[in-house]
Motif scaffolding. Structure first.
Motif, mmCIF file in Angstrom:
data_model
loop_
_atom_site.group_PDB
_atom_site.id
_atom_site.type_symbol
_atom_site.label_atom_id
_atom_site.label_comp_id
_atom_site.label_asym_id
_atom_site.label_seq_id
_atom_site.Cartn_x
_atom_site.Cartn_y
_atom_site.Cartn_z
ATOM 1 N N GLU A 1 4.988 56.299 5.511
ATOM 2 C CA GLU A 1 5.032 55.267 6.322
ATOM 3 C C GLU A 1 3.791 54.669 6.305
ATOM 4 O O GLU A 1 2.563 54.582 6.068
ATOM 5 C CB GLU A 1 4.629 56.538 8.351
ATOM 6 C CG GLU A 1 4.652 55.313 9.454
ATOM 7 C CD GLU A 1 5.435 54.557 9.654
ATOM 8 O OE1 GLU A 1 6.401 55.214 10.379
ATOM 9 O OE2 GLU A 1 5.805 53.474 10.119
ATOM 10 N N HIS A 2 3.699 52.834 6.423
ATOM 11 C CA HIS A 2 2.932 52.030 6.608
ATOM 12 C C HIS A 2 3.317 51.016 6.735
ATOM 13 O O HIS A 2 4.689 50.517 6.234
ATOM 14 C CB HIS A 2 2.303 52.043 5.701
ATOM 15 C CG HIS A 2 0.431 51.702 5.242
ATOM 16 N ND1 HIS A 2 0.873 50.020 4.589
ATOM 17 C CD2 HIS A 2 -0.462 51.884 5.510
ATOM 18 C CE1 HIS A 2 -0.202 50.060 5.021
ATOM 19 N NE2 HIS A 2 -1.207 51.265 6.059
ATOM 20 N N TRP A 3 2.596 50.040 7.153
ATOM 21 C CA TRP A 3 3.524 48.916 8.306
ATOM 22 C C TRP A 3 3.793 47.895 6.939
ATOM 23 O O TRP A 3 5.120 47.093 6.836
ATOM 24 C CB TRP A 3 2.599 48.054 9.374
ATOM 25 C CG TRP A 3 1.459 47.337 8.766
ATOM 26 C CD1 TRP A 3 -0.465 48.242 8.333
ATOM 27 C CD2 TRP A 3 0.493 46.471 7.414
ATOM 28 N NE1 TRP A 3 -0.770 47.561 7.844
ATOM 29 C CE2 TRP A 3 -0.766 46.407 7.299
ATOM 30 C CE3 TRP A 3 1.018 45.307 7.822
ATOM 31 C CZ2 TRP A 3 -1.059 45.554 6.499
ATOM 32 C CZ3 TRP A 3 1.062 44.275 6.341
ATOM 33 C CH2 TRP A 3 -0.153 43.946 6.505
ATOM 34 N N MET B 1 6.838 47.135 4.762
ATOM 35 C CA MET B 1 8.163 46.881 6.044
ATOM 36 C C MET B 1 7.787 45.371 5.391
ATOM 37 O O MET B 1 9.218 44.988 5.845
ATOM 38 C CB MET B 1 8.121 47.090 7.099
ATOM 39 C CG MET B 1 8.665 48.747 7.735
ATOM 40 S SD MET B 1 8.683 48.512 9.860
ATOM 41 C CE MET B 1 6.525 49.181 10.099
ATOM 42 N N LEU B 2 7.343 45.267 4.363
ATOM 43 C CA LEU B 2 7.464 43.347 4.147
ATOM 44 C C LEU B 2 8.378 43.434 3.698
ATOM 45 O O LEU B 2 9.344 42.588 3.595
ATOM 46 C CB LEU B 2 6.158 43.085 2.797
ATOM 47 C CG LEU B 2 4.969 43.287 3.620
ATOM 48 C CD1 LEU B 2 3.685 43.367 2.916
ATOM 49 C CD2 LEU B 2 4.441 41.904 5.141
ATOM 50 N N ILE C 1 11.107 42.602 5.596
ATOM 51 C CA ILE C 1 11.702 41.399 6.177
ATOM 52 C C ILE C 1 12.247 40.444 5.071
ATOM 53 O O ILE C 1 13.337 40.025 5.697
ATOM 54 C CB ILE C 1 10.634 40.475 6.642
ATOM 55 C CG1 ILE C 1 9.258 41.246 7.668
ATOM 56 C CG2 ILE C 1 10.057 39.141 7.007
ATOM 57 C CD1 ILE C 1 7.944 41.691 7.721
ATOM 58 N N ALA D 1 9.107 33.590 1.700
ATOM 59 C CA ALA D 1 7.485 34.291 2.362
ATOM 60 C C ALA D 1 7.600 35.458 1.792
ATOM 61 O O ALA D 1 6.838 36.470 1.024
ATOM 62 C CB ALA D 1 7.058 33.476 3.377
ATOM 63 N N ALA D 2 8.478 36.237 2.401
ATOM 64 C CA ALA D 2 8.449 38.243 1.986
ATOM 65 C C ALA D 2 8.483 38.674 1.312
ATOM 66 O O ALA D 2 7.615 40.161 1.207
ATOM 67 C CB ALA D 2 9.543 38.156 3.852
ATOM 68 N N ALA E 1 7.321 37.369 -1.456
ATOM 69 C CA ALA E 1 6.159 36.992 -2.150
ATOM 70 C C ALA E 1 5.424 37.677 -1.180
ATOM 71 O O ALA E 1 4.427 38.546 -2.323
ATOM 72 C CB ALA E 1 5.328 35.708 -2.050
ATOM 73 N N VAL E 2 4.929 38.191 -0.228
ATOM 74 C CA VAL E 2 4.111 38.769 -0.030
ATOM 75 C C VAL E 2 4.345 40.020 -0.027
ATOM 76 O O VAL E 2 3.177 41.019 -0.482
ATOM 77 C CB VAL E 2 4.233 38.823 2.115
ATOM 78 C CG1 VAL E 2 3.236 39.902 3.075
ATOM 79 C CG2 VAL E 2 3.556 37.120 1.610
ATOM 80 N N LYS F 1 13.633 52.648 13.449
ATOM 81 C CA LYS F 1 12.761 51.374 12.943
ATOM 82 C C LYS F 1 12.936 51.110 12.100
ATOM 83 O O LYS F 1 13.585 49.953 12.986
ATOM 84 C CB LYS F 1 12.054 52.445 12.052
ATOM 85 C CG LYS F 1 10.950 53.371 12.847
ATOM 86 C CD LYS F 1 9.869 53.959 12.562
ATOM 87 C CE LYS F 1 8.833 54.723 12.713
ATOM 88 N NZ LYS F 1 7.444 54.528 12.994
ATOM 89 N N GLY G 1 15.899 48.294 14.767
ATOM 90 C CA GLY G 1 14.992 47.916 15.227
ATOM 91 C C GLY G 1 14.434 46.988 14.320
ATOM 92 O O GLY G 1 14.351 45.923 15.322
ATOM 93 N N PHE G 2 13.475 46.714 13.921
ATOM 94 C CA PHE G 2 12.999 45.728 12.798
ATOM 95 C C PHE G 2 14.122 44.751 12.585
ATOM 96 O O PHE G 2 14.024 43.734 12.430
ATOM 97 C CB PHE G 2 11.893 46.454 11.845
ATOM 98 C CG PHE G 2 11.041 45.866 11.032
ATOM 99 C CD1 PHE G 2 10.736 44.608 12.318
ATOM 100 C CD2 PHE G 2 11.062 45.259 9.541
ATOM 101 C CE1 PHE G 2 9.604 43.946 11.535
ATOM 102 C CE2 PHE G 2 9.878 44.067 9.406
ATOM 103 C CZ PHE G 2 9.410 43.669 9.896
ATOM 104 N N ILE H 1 13.842 43.273 15.500
ATOM 105 C CA ILE H 1 13.333 42.203 15.622
ATOM 106 C C ILE H 1 12.830 40.424 14.627
ATOM 107 O O ILE H 1 13.358 39.052 15.180
ATOM 108 C CB ILE H 1 11.590 43.304 15.669
ATOM 109 C CG1 ILE H 1 11.592 43.658 16.798
ATOM 110 C CG2 ILE H 1 10.491 42.039 15.071
ATOM 111 C CD1 ILE H 1 10.442 44.967 16.814
ATOM 112 N N VAL H 2 13.236 40.732 13.876
ATOM 113 C CA VAL H 2 13.168 39.759 13.067
ATOM 114 C C VAL H 2 14.025 38.771 12.745
ATOM 115 O O VAL H 2 13.983 37.197 12.655
ATOM 116 C CB VAL H 2 13.858 40.309 11.333
ATOM 117 C CG1 VAL H 2 14.017 38.917 10.218
ATOM 118 C CG2 VAL H 2 12.653 41.197 10.776
#
Lengths: 261, 588
Positions: free
Chosen positions: B45-47, B50-51, B54, B127-128, B130-131, B268, B271-272, B275-276
């Protein structure tokens, strides 16, 4: 008809015919072409004198005492009333400081004073006159045709959406979003700053009116897709995406990630 | 797994029905074993993990909205007269492609919203990507055994750019047409074959009659097909190789600490996704993107000021704008370095370097181990520096791509901006590298201090003999695990020119280069303190804690209480807010 038939083979006839033909073509052309710009709107004598006084006060330090021009400013002989009105009524003249280009700013003269100065400059030599209300009436002009003319003649500097653009060395084509029809018409007639002159020969009055109609449509256009971001194109859209939107997405990801603990 | 019907009569009716359905399927497909194994797979788990999600979710939005657009878009360059409802273009000749884009925007129900969703989500997708790539790069997640997946990722990035660019040109408006003209220039600059390549791509003289339909087939079939295939490969490899994890208590190179796919990650991720999707839909409903109707139809004799591509191609445009005007005439042929270098050579070198980076680093560091535990960016200063350098490089080029906007927005000379950016492009990235590397090394030193002495508590004590000390406190378990995860990379030893017997080392030059590169990567790293040093340090922290202990006793006895002027609490004063409020009320 005997008079003509007897003399038609004389040696001087060819020369006479040629001279007559030249006279008709040249005179006709002059009659058609020279009508528009030469007629300088002559103001009353007092108006002209008032204009000269204002000129000597506010303009002559750069443009010379007789409007003959100097190191710091061009000659105004023959620029016409339209040019004076455009430059002064948009605040571009008098310039507050020397620079790459005179920016539009607060107007410091009244309409009457501007008219007086225009009249004086117009009295020096013929030049483009201030457009009449008739010339500025674009109510019946074809907007779509105006769009085509705008993209051909204007968009390469003023940008297709009329938002303006950069030129070399700090010069620029200003945004047209707040320009009045009169200013635009005068700018086309007189070619201020770096703008080329679009005289009535290259761009007839009817076409100028179409362009006015199109710019008016651009100014009035609602943004059906929502917030317009200044219609400045993909760079601004990209910046907005990175700063506002992607930040929100990452915030959402962080929020979900934090819920783990 | 089970071929018998479960005789569990005490189960909930829903479970019973579900169980029966699962059994029904399992008896025919044998799926229970597969599902049990995979649905309970554990992910860390780490934010930042999730990139990539996206990217995936915005890609799904792109696919869905794109499908809707294909129903109405006509990829044809045939000339038509526009008769739709947008008045300022009525009666004008334009390509069918542009006319159908106008129809989508003004005459198809929901068309403009879907178009804007498509475009915004495409920007977000790239963008996602690339990030996500930078996350993988900075944490070293590309290291063995994940090099192939890194290459798949680089290929996906390239495809994302291709998808974006082919789509950008489809509306056939004045803005995108000008971009297409630039692409033609880049094609023509390729030596020998350039002219013919341009003819081939455009089907004859520019603009020809084929380019829109060709871009279309690439945009809706070829590129997304490849992206879908490679995304599948990408995810399968993540699945089979397991996800990397950040260091922490109990996390090692041989385990994965996290939650199982079902139910935690299903919820998760699901849900994400919404959100996106929601953010994209909200954005597209509120903010206009690419108002093609303003730009007018494309004809090759018209150009508009302020022509820029979308952000992900913007750096190439900027490179073109910054490149000095260099040309060579060779045997009567002109080689346009001014286009070739920024348009072909620089992106070629960058993407090749990007794909090969994992192998370069492994060669330079001699590191052949498997890595499932991520690096903290500070612990790989050179890598982190290279990454920041790339971001600065991109930023300068993108700014150059919008140099005209910068000029008008800030009243500057476009020539001065371009000259400044030319200098910055050469000076700033190395500077960014040095600053980043030094920052990383400073952070390493701080980590070393923390390991040795604990963290600075901010409390200053005056000892009985007059000395002032700042109290250091022992790290908590998590921070200790994170900091001590730092791997020590020994620099590869310098090779000998000849061995003891005087035999010449045939690999001397290669090994010397490797030694130098290795020293460049890790030579400056701050070594982790040894176990003995750490123990001594902890002893130190304990000593200080012992000095401070009586004070803590006092603190525990009395509560500092703001309502009474910030003085120490004394017995008899109200202890809680409620008591204090009651006391104040009784006074009034």
């Amino acid at each position: 008809m005997k008079f003509l038939s007897h003399r038609r083979r004389k040696p001087w006839v060819a020369t006479a015919l040629l001279a007559m033909a030249l006279l008709v073509v040249g005179g006709g052309y002059a009659a058609v072409s020279s009508t528009a710009p030469a007629e300088a709107a002559m103001g009353s004598q007092t108006q002209v004198e008032e204009g000269k006084r204002l000129f000597l006060e506010g303009c002559s330090s750069c443009h010379g005492l007789e409007a003959q021009g100097s190191m710091n400013g061009p000659s105004l002989i023959g620029v016409g009333a339209a040019s004076v009105h455009f430059q002064v009524a948009t605040g571009r003249m008098p310039m507050s400081a020397p620079g790459a280009q005179a920016p539009a700013k607060e107007v410091i003269y009244t309409e009457d004073e501007i008219a007086a100065m225009s009249a004086w400059v117009a009295s020096l030599a013929p030049g483009p006159a201030i457009p009449t209300a008739e010339q500025l009436d674009f109510a019946d002009a074809d907007v779509a045709e105006g769009g085509v003319l705008f993209r051909i003649n204007c968009a390469q500097c003023h940008q297709a959406a009329g938002g303006g653009g950069a030129l070399t060395d700090g010069k620029y084509a200003p945004s047209l979003m707040n320009a009045t029809p009169q200013e635009i018409y005068e700018a086309m007639l007189t070619g201020p700053q770096n703008m080329p002159i679009f005289s009535d020969e290259t761009l007839p009055v009817a076409e100028k009116q179409q362009i006015l109609a199109y710019i008016d449509a651009l100014q009035q256009a609602p943004s059906p897709g929502g917030l317009s971001l200044g219609r400045l194109g993909p760079v601004v859209e990209g910046l907005f995406m990175w700063t506002a939107v992607f930040a929100a997405l990452i915030a959402a990801a962080v929020w979900i990630g934090i819920k783990a603990r | 797994m089970s071929t018998t019907t479960p005789a569990n009569t005490g189960a909930h009716p829903v479970e019973q029905v579900g169980g029966q359905a699962a059994t029904f399927v399992d008896q025919r497909l044998g799926s229970n074993r597969f599902l049990k194994r995979n649905l309970s797979k554990v992910f860390p788990e780490h934010w930042s993990f999730m990139l990539g999600e996206i990217a995936l979710y915005s890609f799904i939005v792109v696919l869905l909205t794109g499908t809707y657009l294909t129903l109405f878009y006509k990829p044809s360059m045939a000339e038509v007269i526009y008769n739709g409802s947008y008045v300022p273009l009525q009666g004008i000749y334009m390509s069918e492609a542009y006319a159908s884009t106008l129809n989508i925007s003004f005459d198809i129900r929901g068309g403009l919203l879907i178009r804007q969703m498509h475009h915004w989500s495409a920007l977000i997708f790239v963008a996602a990507v690339a990030v996500h790539m930078f996350r993988v790069f900075f944490t070293g997640a590309f290291r063995k055994p994940r090099e192939f997946n890194w290459i798949v990722g680089v290929a996906l990035t390239t495809l994302a750019l291709a998808a974006g660019f082919t789509g950008y040109s489809l509306p056939d408006d004045l803005l995108s047409g000008t971009g297409l003209q630039i692409i033609r220039g880049i094609l023509q600059a390729i030596p020998l074959i350039g002219t013919w390549l341009a003819f081939f791509v455009f089907g004859g003289e520019y603009p020809g009659g084929d380019i829109i339909s060709r871009l279309y087939s690439a945009h809706i079939l070829l590129v997304p097909g490849l992206i879908l295939a490679l995304v599948t490969v990408h995810l399968i490899m993540v699945w089979t190789q397991k996800h990397t994890q950040f260091p922490g208590p109990g996390r090692t190179n041989n385990n994965v600490v996290g939650y199982s796919l079902l139910p935690i990650y299903m919820a998760k991720a699901g849900g994400f996704f919404f959100i996106v999707f929601g953010i994209i839909a909200l954005l597209s409903g509120l903010v206009n993107i690419n108002p093609v109707w303003i730009f007018g139809p494309y004809t090759p004799d018209q150009v508009t000021a302020g022509t820029q591509p979308d952000w992900y191609i913007g750096w190439l445009d900027g490179a073109l704008r910054l490149m000095p005007n260099l040309e060579t005439v060779l045997l009567g042929y002109t080689i346009s370095w001014n286009i070739l270098i920024p348009g072909v050579i620089i992106p070629g070198i960058l993407f090749t370097g990007l794909a090969l980076y994992p192998f370069l680093e492994a060669w330079a560091t001699g590191d052949k181990r498997e890595h499932h535990l991520l690096d903290r960016p500070r612990n790989a200063p050179v890598r982190t520096g290279i990454g920041v350098m790339a971001i600065v490089f991109y930023g300068i080029l993108w700014m150059a791509g919008g140099n005209d906007l910068v000029a008008t927005a800030f009243d500057l000379s476009i020539n001065a901006i371009s000259r400044t950016l030319q200098v910055l492009l050469i000076v700033a990235p190395p500077l960014a590298f040095i600053i980043t590397k030094r920052t990383c090394l400073s952070l390493q030193r701080r980590d070393r201090d923390k390991l040795l002495h604990g963290y600075e508590s901010g409390r200053v004590l005056r000892l009985p003999h007059g000395e002032f000390i700042e109290v250091h406190q022992a790290l908590n378990e998590k921070e200790l695990a994170v900091i001590s995860s730092k791997p020590d990379h020994p620099v590869l030893p310098a090779p000998q020119k000849a061995d003891i017997d005087g035999v010449r080392n045939p690999n001397y030059r290669k090994d010397m280069l490797r030694h130098k590169v290795s020293a460049f990567f890790y030579g400056d790293n701050i070594p982790k303190p040894s176990a003995a040093e750490i123990e001594a340090g902890q002893h130190h922290a304990e000593e200080q804690a012992a000095i401070e202990a009586p004070l803590h006793e006092y603190e525990e006895r009395d509560v500092i209480y703001n309502a009474h002027g910030g003085v120490l609490h004394h017995p008899g004063m109200p202890k809680t807010n409620a008591e204090q409020a009651a006391e104040q009320e009784s006074r009034t």
